[in-house]
Design a protein around this motif. Structure first.
Motif, mmCIF file in Angstrom:
data_model
loop_
_atom_site.group_PDB
_atom_site.id
_atom_site.type_symbol
_atom_site.label_atom_id
_atom_site.label_comp_id
_atom_site.label_asym_id
_atom_site.label_seq_id
_atom_site.Cartn_x
_atom_site.Cartn_y
_atom_site.Cartn_z
ATOM 1 N N LEU A 22 0.741 -1.605 -0.323
ATOM 2 C CA LEU A 22 0.140 -0.206 0.074
ATOM 3 C C LEU A 22 0.713 1.104 0.008
ATOM 4 O O LEU A 22 1.983 1.093 1.129
ATOM 5 N N SER A 23 0.273 1.702 -0.690
ATOM 6 C CA SER A 23 1.269 3.239 -0.676
ATOM 7 C C SER A 23 0.395 4.935 -0.054
ATOM 8 O O SER A 23 -0.388 4.985 0.186
ATOM 9 N N LEU A 24 1.944 5.462 0.107
ATOM 10 C CA LEU A 24 1.410 6.070 1.198
ATOM 11 C C LEU A 24 1.701 7.854 0.584
ATOM 12 O O LEU A 24 0.910 8.966 1.320
ATOM 13 N N CYS A 25 0.820 7.345 -0.547
ATOM 14 C CA CYS A 25 1.237 9.033 -1.172
ATOM 15 C C CYS A 25 -0.085 8.504 -1.641
ATOM 16 O O CYS A 25 -0.516 10.065 -2.578
ATOM 17 N N VAL A 26 -1.542 7.904 -1.583
ATOM 18 C CA VAL A 26 -2.382 8.115 -1.808
ATOM 19 C C VAL A 26 -3.281 9.013 -0.332
ATOM 20 O O VAL A 26 -2.321 9.467 0.870
ATOM 21 N N LYS A 27 -4.109 10.213 -0.587
ATOM 22 C CA LYS A 27 -4.284 10.948 -0.259
ATOM 23 C C LYS A 27 -5.252 10.840 0.918
ATOM 24 O O LYS A 27 -5.675 9.729 0.594
ATOM 25 N N GLU A 28 -5.397 11.117 2.127
ATOM 26 C CA GLU A 28 -6.071 11.293 3.983
ATOM 27 C C GLU A 28 -7.655 9.798 3.171
ATOM 28 O O GLU A 28 -7.984 9.638 4.402
ATOM 29 N N ASP A 29 -7.796 11.174 2.701
ATOM 30 C CA ASP A 29 -9.715 10.909 2.937
ATOM 31 C C ASP A 29 -9.824 9.624 1.777
ATOM 32 O O ASP A 29 -11.167 9.135 1.991
ATOM 33 N N GLN A 30 -9.273 9.038 0.802
ATOM 34 C CA GLN A 30 -9.282 8.177 -0.623
ATOM 35 C C GLN A 30 -8.923 7.137 0.732
ATOM 36 O O GLN A 30 -9.544 6.416 0.492
ATOM 37 N N LEU A 31 -7.610 6.756 1.666
ATOM 38 C CA LEU A 31 -7.578 6.005 2.336
ATOM 39 C C LEU A 31 -8.810 5.639 3.934
ATOM 40 O O LEU A 31 -9.030 4.434 3.684
ATOM 41 N N ASN A 32 -8.720 6.653 3.334
ATOM 42 C CA ASN A 32 -10.121 6.513 4.581
ATOM 43 C C ASN A 32 -11.274 6.174 4.201
ATOM 44 O O ASN A 32 -12.140 4.829 4.683
ATOM 45 N N GLU A 33 -11.622 6.259 2.695
ATOM 46 C CA GLU A 33 -12.579 5.807 2.025
ATOM 47 C C GLU A 33 -12.381 4.726 2.017
ATOM 48 O O GLU A 33 -13.854 3.205 1.578
ATOM 49 N N ALA A 34 -11.632 3.698 1.925
ATOM 50 C CA ALA A 34 -11.520 2.553 1.721
ATOM 51 C C ALA A 34 -11.431 1.795 2.522
ATOM 52 O O ALA A 34 -11.850 0.363 2.541
ATOM 53 N N LEU A 35 -10.973 2.729 3.323
ATOM 54 C CA LEU A 35 -11.294 1.898 4.582
ATOM 55 C C LEU A 35 -12.485 1.605 5.485
ATOM 56 O O LEU A 35 -13.340 0.659 5.341
ATOM 57 N N ASN A 36 -13.566 2.744 4.474
ATOM 58 C CA ASN A 36 -14.938 2.343 4.877
ATOM 59 C C ASN A 36 -15.500 1.531 4.423
ATOM 60 O O ASN A 36 -16.701 1.328 4.433
ATOM 61 N N ARG A 37 -15.051 0.914 2.484
ATOM 62 C CA ARG A 37 -15.739 0.326 1.902
ATOM 63 C C ARG A 37 -15.703 -1.175 2.663
ATOM 64 O O ARG A 37 -16.081 -2.170 2.165
ATOM 65 N N LEU A 38 -14.455 -1.244 3.050
ATOM 66 C CA LEU A 38 -13.764 -2.575 4.204
ATOM 67 C C LEU A 38 -14.794 -2.982 5.490
ATOM 68 O O LEU A 38 -14.801 -3.614 6.162
#
Length: 131
Positions: free
Chosen positions: A115-131
């Motif tokens: 997983l890349s840390l270059c992804v914006k925080e809101d996109q990471l949170n969105e992925a987390l919420n989808r899980l």
């Protein structure tokens, strides 16, 4: 023999391709090295927040990872019995989340994801919420 301007142009390109680091990258590095420590503190704070979200994503996926590792990516070992293709395809097709399969880096990457840390925080949170 050849025209000086043609040979000069070819040599300029060739030197950037195989004889050293591209001059533009060198100039960027000089600017970066002259930035204040505040810039580094700010960017490290951003990446620390992103890293915590990535860890939460990996926890949801039951992966193991090293919280002491550094860098721009977090590598994770998949749970026993889960193939790289299986989890990457499931996440992509069922959750609309793309995670880099370790297998694109070679055969030793089976059983790992990155997983890349270059992804914006809101996109990471969105992925987390989808899980």
């Amino acid at each position: 023999l050849g025209r000086y301007d043609y040979i000069s142009a070819v040599l300029r390109v060739k030197s950037n391709m195989d004889s050293g680091m591209f001059y533009g990258i060198q100039q960027g590095a000089i600017v970066a090295l002259n930035l204040s420590k505040d810039w580094y503190t700010a960017i490290n704070t951003i990446y620390a927040k992103r890293r915590k979200i990535v860890w939460a994503i990996l926890d949801k996926l039951n992966c193991s990872y090293d919280k002491n590792s550094g860098g721009m990516f977090v590598w994770a070992k998949l749970p026993k019995g889960v193939s790289t293709d299986e989890i990457v395809d499931d996440l992509l097709y069922n959750k609309n989340i793309f995670i880099t399969p370790g297998t694109i880096f070679g055969s030793k990457g089976e059983g790992y994801i990155r997983l890349s840390l270059c992804v914006k925080e809101d996109q990471l949170n969105e992925a987390l919420n989808r899980l």
